[in-house]
Design an enzyme around this catalytic site. Sequence first.
Site, short mmCIF file in Angstrom:
data_model
loop_
_atom_site.label_atom_id
_atom_site.label_comp_id
_atom_site.label_asym_id
_atom_site.label_seq_id
_atom_site.Cartn_x
_atom_site.Cartn_y
_atom_site.Cartn_z
N HIS A 114 0.86 -1.19 0.00
CA HIS A 114 0.00 0.00 0.00
C HIS A 114 0.89 1.23 0.00
O HIS A 114 1.77 1.38 0.84
CB HIS A 114 -0.92 0.03 1.22
CG HIS A 114 -1.83 1.22 1.25
ND1 HIS A 114 -3.06 1.24 0.61
CD2 HIS A 114 -1.67 2.46 1.82
CE1 HIS A 114 -3.62 2.42 0.79
NE2 HIS A 114 -2.81 3.18 1.52
N CYS A 115 0.66 2.13 -0.97
CA CYS A 115 1.50 3.31 -1.12
C CYS A 115 0.74 4.56 -0.67
O CYS A 115 -0.28 4.91 -1.27
CB CYS A 115 1.93 3.46 -2.58
SG CYS A 115 3.10 4.83 -2.84
N PRO A 116 1.21 5.23 0.38
CA PRO A 116 0.51 6.44 0.86
C PRO A 116 0.59 7.60 -0.13
O PRO A 116 -0.24 8.51 -0.07
CB PRO A 116 1.24 6.76 2.17
CG PRO A 116 2.59 6.14 2.03
CD PRO A 116 2.38 4.90 1.21
#
Length: 331
Positions: A114-116
Site C-alpha cells: 500500500h503506497c501512501p
Amino acid sequence: MCVLCYYLVVSVGPGSPLDFPELKIRYNSTASENIYDPLSQAPDLALTDLTDESISHGLENGTIVQPPKYLVLHTFTVKNSGNFRFCNRCKIWKPDRCHHCSTCQKCILKMDHHCPWFASCIGFKNSKYFIQLLSYIVLLTFYCFIVCGYILFDFFFKENYKSKYFNLNQLFLMIISLIFCISVFVFDLFTIYQCSKNQTTIESFESERYRINLNKVNDKNYKYSNQPSSKKFGNIFDLESKSRNIKQVMGNSWIEWVFPIKNKSIHNNTFLDNGLNFPVNIKIYDQLLENARLQNALANQLVNLRSMYHSPDISSENVETQGLLSSGEIV
C-alpha cells in the site's frame, strides 16, 4: 509522463477480486429443506464470523457453494491450515497472491504494497505504471541535477560571481534533485529486481504454503503432510527467466515497456489476464505433483493400516508385517 503515470496508477487501480461476483462466498439455498433455516432463505446473506472450521463444515455438508472450478484447479497456495484461502472481511475466495489491505478495506489482486503517495495499493493492474513512474522520476530528477549543476559550474568557471549573485533557488533545486534521484533510483532498482523474480514485496517477506491436492478444496490430510511451502520448493511463480518474468508485468514489446499504455493480451486467457490465475514454474509444479503423490500414498496406507488394526480376522503379527512391507514400499 510522470503526471500521466501517476494518474494511471490511481485511476486504473490495483484490481480486486470483488470485481468478480463469482468469487463471492455464498450459501447454497438448496442444501437445506428446512424453511425456517435462514441459510435456505438468503443465499447472498452477509456471512459473519467466517473461520476455517465454519468453511470446512459448510463445504462438507453443502451449505456453502464451492469456489469456481477454474480457481480450484489453478490455485496453488493455501492457508496455514491447508484450507482454501478466503477473506472473512470481504467474504470472497482469494486467488493466488491476493491479500487484504486494511487501509483500502478490500482484497487486492497480486498485492505488492500500500503506497501512501497514491492513497492506493500497488497490485496486478497498476504495477506497470508504478514502475514506469519511478523510472521517469529518476530521469527527471537526474536531468534537473545536471542542468542546475552545469549552471553552477558555469557561474564559478566564468567568474560571474564577481558581478552577479547566484540564484539560491537553483542550488536548492540541484540538492533536492540529487536526493530524490538517489532515493527513488534505489527504490526503482528494488522494484525492477522484484519484477525480474516475479515476486511481490509481500511474497519476499512471507512464506507461501502450497496445496498437496489440487482436486480438494478442503484437505483434511494437509496437517499430517510435510506442508510444502515456498521456502522448501521455491517461488512457483518464478518462470526462471528474467525477461519472461518482466513481460508478465511490463508487456511483450519495448513500446509497452517504455510508454504507459495498456498491455496487449499475453496469454489469450481471461483468468491469466485478469490476475485470477498465474503461469507457474514447471519444475516446481512437477515437484509439487510428486510430493502430492507421495503424501496421498502415505495417507492411504495409514488408512489401510488403521482398518487392518480394527479387523478381527487379522492378528497383530500380520498387521505389523504388512505395515513394515508398506513402509518399505514408500522408501
